[in-house]
Design an enzyme around this catalytic site. Structure first.
Site, short mmCIF file in Angstrom:
data_model
loop_
_atom_site.label_atom_id
_atom_site.label_comp_id
_atom_site.label_asym_id
_atom_site.label_seq_id
_atom_site.Cartn_x
_atom_site.Cartn_y
_atom_site.Cartn_z
N SER A 106 3.39 3.25 0.43
CA SER A 106 4.64 3.31 1.04
C SER A 106 4.38 3.83 2.41
CB SER A 106 5.44 4.55 0.36
OG SER A 106 4.72 5.55 0.50
N TYR A 134 -4.82 3.32 8.20
CA TYR A 134 -4.78 2.79 6.67
C TYR A 134 -3.42 1.85 6.51
CZ TYR A 134 -4.08 3.56 1.77
OH TYR A 134 -4.24 3.24 0.38
#
Length: 316
Positions: A106, A134
């Site tokens: 998310s 990331y």
């Protein structure tokens, strides 16, 4: 019999998927640990896929960690994840593997996006700096899958789960995520009869969490839809190539700490260390699309935390 290769089968998500698929006789599960297969090595990945020829690959393997680890090692988080993703996705395409499920996160969504986060919001603004490396790697994976779908008609589908917790999680307070870290801190406070524990940040950010077994149920649902050429899923793949998966509920870090304190049954106060960053203030996923495919979460927060705490006591 569907041959499924689970990349990253020893991790929290991968091990949950393996447990889930073993419940039925429809699947033959292919596994390989790091000693047998280094996913950073393109040639070894290529030989492995050529030899085993799975019907579907589930790519769970990744370099993961909490906010501090992401902040301290951004180059490693970016490069290792890019290499793992590109190697596996390219090799699957080269060997005519038509079905792949890629595990995202998310954190791909912009820091200040509207809530709840819809799939349409991808690349609509700046990312949260603390886990930008990331997030960028995961976005590259999503887009690579999307380009192969668009250009070659593949069915490479990415799933974006909310914060996950459960068995085989990383319970280290420095490198893990906040739920396993809190379980560790509260359990040790109970054993040592501490009066207070420290929690990084202000405790005000809101987070959506989900037990990892709920994600596995969703992935098994997606596998069945892929194999049956489901029209709704095909349309999702065509339009987005990814879907959100979450509980649809969020609470503050402080509220989670209070819930965990009650479940673990320890009388301890919280000290919020505001020197540490909070990260994104809210990350609630819009889960209408995955629910339209016939899935919804089934493990309640209290049940999931209690099960995870029991596993932690027995195994950690």
């Amino acid at each position: 019999m569907i041959k499924v290769y689970v990349a990253g089968h020893t991790g929290m998500v991968g091990s949950s998927i393996v447990r889930n698929l073993k419940k039925t006789r429809n699947f033959k599960i292919i596994k390989a640990d790091r000693k047998r297969l280094n996913l950073l090595n393109f040639d070894k990945v290529s030989k492995f896929i050529k030899k085993n020829k799975p019907d579907i690959v589930i790519l769970c393997a990744a370099k993961v960690g909490g906010i501090l680890k992401n902040m301290n090692f951004p180059s490693e988080f970016y490069l290792e994840n890019i290499k793992i993703q590109n190697n596996m996705i390219q090799v699957c395409h080269d060997n005519n593997i038509n079905n792949l499920i890629f595990l995202g996160s998310s954190c791909i969504y912009p820091k200040y996006a509207k809530q709840p986060l819809r799939e349409e919001y991808l690349l609509d603004g700046k990312l949260e700096p603390t886990n930008e490396a990331y997030a960028l790697a995961k976005i590259c994976g999503i887009k690579y899958c999307h380009y192969l779908n668009k250009q070659f008609g593949r069915k490479y589908f990415s799933v974006m789960p909310c914060n996950l917790y459960g068995p085989n999680d990383n319970f280290d307070v420095k490198s893990g995520h906040f739920i396993p870290g809190l379980i560790n801190k509260l359990h040790n406070a109970k054993l040592k009869k501490l009066e207070q524990i420290e929690i990084f940040g202000t405790g005000k950010p809101r987070r959506e969490i989900m037990h990892v077994d709920d994600l596995s149920n969703a992935i098994r649902k997606i596998i069945n839809l892929l194999m049956n050429n489901n029209m709704k899923l095909n349309q999702l793949i065509k339009n987005y190539s990814f879907v959100n998966i979450g509980s649809g509920k969020d609470y503050t870090i402080k509220q989670y700490a209070t819930i965990l304190r009650k479940i673990i049954n320890v009388n301890v106060k919280f000290k919020f260390n505001k020197k540490y960053p909070d990260g994104t203030l809210r990350k609630l996923l819009d889960v209408k699309k995955i629910k339209s495919l016939g899935w919804k979460p089934s493990i309640s927060l209290t049940m999931g935390i209690a099960k995870t705490y029991n596993w932690y006591k027995k195994n950690v």
